[in-house]
Design a protein around this motif. Structure first.
Motif, PDB file in Angstrom:
ATOM      1  N   PHE A 113       0.821  -1.214   0.000  1.00 52.42           N
ATOM      2  CA  PHE A 113       0.000   0.000   0.000  1.00 52.42           C
ATOM      3  C   PHE A 113       0.853   1.260   0.000  1.00 52.42           C
ATOM      4  CE2 PHE A 113      -2.799  -3.212   2.072  1.00 52.42           C
ATOM      5  CZ  PHE A 113      -3.619  -3.387   0.981  1.00 52.42           C
ATOM      6  N   PHE A 114       1.983   1.224   0.693  1.00 49.71           N
ATOM      7  CA  PHE A 114       2.909   2.354   0.654  1.00 49.71           C
ATOM      8  C   PHE A 114       3.439   2.522  -0.770  1.00 49.71           C
ATOM      9  CE2 PHE A 114       7.049   4.310   0.773  1.00 49.71           C
ATOM     10  CZ  PHE A 114       6.845   5.408   1.578  1.00 49.71           C
ATOM     11  N   LEU A 115       3.815   1.420  -1.393  1.00 52.21           N
ATOM     12  CA  LEU A 115       4.320   1.451  -2.760  1.00 52.21           C
ATOM     13  C   LEU A 115       3.299   2.098  -3.696  1.00 52.21           C
ATOM     14  CD1 LEU A 115       6.545   0.338  -4.791  1.00 52.21           C
ATOM     15  CD2 LEU A 115       4.984  -1.579  -5.077  1.00 52.21           C
ATOM     16  N   ILE A 116       2.053   1.684  -3.605  1.00 54.94           N
ATOM     17  CA  ILE A 116       1.010   2.246  -4.465  1.00 54.94           C
ATOM     18  C   ILE A 116       0.793   3.724  -4.157  1.00 54.94           C
ATOM     19  CG2 ILE A 116      -1.467   2.190  -5.016  1.00 54.94           C
ATOM     20  CD1 ILE A 116      -1.290  -0.884  -4.517  1.00 54.94           C
ATOM     21  N   ALA A 117       0.641   4.068  -2.897  1.00 52.51           N
ATOM     22  CA  ALA A 117       0.357   5.457  -2.509  1.00 52.51           C
ATOM     23  C   ALA A 117       1.472   6.406  -2.943  1.00 52.51           C
ATOM     24  CB  ALA A 117       0.146   5.546  -1.003  1.00 52.51           C
ATOM     25  N   GLN A 118       2.716   5.951  -2.912  1.00 55.03           N
ATOM     26  CA  GLN A 118       3.836   6.814  -3.261  1.00 55.03           C
ATOM     27  C   GLN A 118       4.112   6.877  -4.761  1.00 55.03           C
ATOM     28  OE1 GLN A 118       5.703   8.814  -1.057  1.00 55.03           O
ATOM     29  NE2 GLN A 118       3.885   8.306   0.114  1.00 55.03           N
ATOM     30  N   ARG A 119       3.731   5.828  -5.497  1.00 54.49           N
ATOM     31  CA  ARG A 119       4.180   5.746  -6.886  1.00 54.49           C
ATOM     32  C   ARG A 119       3.076   5.708  -7.936  1.00 54.49           C
ATOM     33  NH1 ARG A 119       9.200   1.956  -6.402  1.00 54.49           N
ATOM     34  NH2 ARG A 119      10.546   3.318  -5.200  1.00 54.49           N
ATOM     35  N   TYR A 120       1.824   5.701  -7.557  1.00 54.35           N
ATOM     36  CA  TYR A 120       0.767   5.467  -8.544  1.00 54.35           C
ATOM     37  C   TYR A 120       0.649   6.555  -9.599  1.00 54.35           C
ATOM     38  CZ  TYR A 120      -2.601   8.701  -6.400  1.00 54.35           C
ATOM     39  OH  TYR A 120      -3.253   9.812  -5.921  1.00 54.35           O
ATOM     40  N   LYS A 121       1.226   7.716  -9.379  1.00 57.35           N
ATOM     41  CA  LYS A 121       1.179   8.787 -10.379  1.00 57.35           C
ATOM     42  C   LYS A 121       2.381   8.776 -11.318  1.00 57.35           C
ATOM     43  CE  LYS A 121      -1.674  11.895  -7.710  1.00 57.35           C
ATOM     44  NZ  LYS A 121      -1.907  13.245  -7.245  1.00 57.35           N
ATOM     45  N   ASP A 122       3.391   7.960 -11.021  1.00 60.10           N
ATOM     46  CA  ASP A 122       4.611   7.919 -11.824  1.00 60.10           C
ATOM     47  C   ASP A 122       4.406   7.139 -13.121  1.00 60.10           C
ATOM     48  OD1 ASP A 122       5.837   9.225  -9.737  1.00 60.10           O
ATOM     49  OD2 ASP A 122       6.857   7.433  -8.977  1.00 60.10           O
ATOM     50  N   LYS A 123       4.936   7.657 -14.210  1.00 54.71           N
ATOM     51  CA  LYS A 123       4.851   6.978 -15.499  1.00 54.71           C
ATOM     52  C   LYS A 123       5.555   5.626 -15.455  1.00 54.71           C
ATOM     53  CE  LYS A 123       5.879   7.514 -20.414  1.00 54.71           C
ATOM     54  NZ  LYS A 123       5.887   6.109 -20.610  1.00 54.71           N
ATOM     55  N   ASP A 124       6.716   5.544 -14.804  1.00 55.79           N
ATOM     56  CA  ASP A 124       7.450   4.275 -14.724  1.00 55.79           C
ATOM     57  C   ASP A 124       6.629   3.198 -14.013  1.00 55.79           C
ATOM     58  OD1 ASP A 124       9.603   5.393 -16.004  1.00 55.79           O
ATOM     59  OD2 ASP A 124      10.714   5.814 -14.171  1.00 55.79           O
TER      60      ASP A 124
END
Length: 131
Positions: A113-124
């Motif tokens: 969930f931390f991974l998703i919350a921090q990175r879900y807007k990144d193109k990569d």
């Protein structure tokens, strides 16, 4: 069927995203990256690639993971709340003793969930979850 990997423990899952049927096992059966999941006694949540965008599976339904969603992760000690306001998803869980380390993060306790919350807007991030 989609194979998923649990970030916290050495466990894998075959998920039929149509029926919601899940089978858990200890050895990976599909080569390469396929998707990730979290489960506890109350919840099963998965994220996996699809042709157009990342998909999430929760409570028997598939949801699109787009960069315009409102996603948050609230931490209060060992208690966590992951929310996706747009879909009325709220998952309350306790910090796992098997938390992974993310070398790109300044956080020590990185879970799915931390991974998703921090990175879900990144193109990569989106590219990794798009076939």
């Amino acid at each position: 069927m989609i194979e998923l990997t649990n970030l916290e423990i050495a466990e894998y899952c075959s998920l039929d995203e149509v029926s919601g049927e899940k089978k858990f096992y200890k050895e990976k059966k599909v080569e390469g990256f396929t998707g990730l999941y979290f489960r506890d006694e109350n919840n099963f949540f998965a994220i996996y690639p699809s042709k157009n965008e990342p998909l999430m599976f929760f409570q028997g339904k598939n949801y699109k993971l787009t960069a315009n969603l409102s996603i948050s992760l609230l931490k209060q000690g060992k208690k966590r709340t992951f929310q996706i306001a747009d879909y009325n998803i709220e998952i309350n869980y306790t910090e796992s003793p098997y938390i992974g380390l993310d070398v790109w993060s300044d956080e020590m306790d990185v879970d799915l969930f931390f991974l998703i919350a921090q990175r879900y807007k990144d193109k990569d991030f989106h590219d990794r979850y798009t076939l």
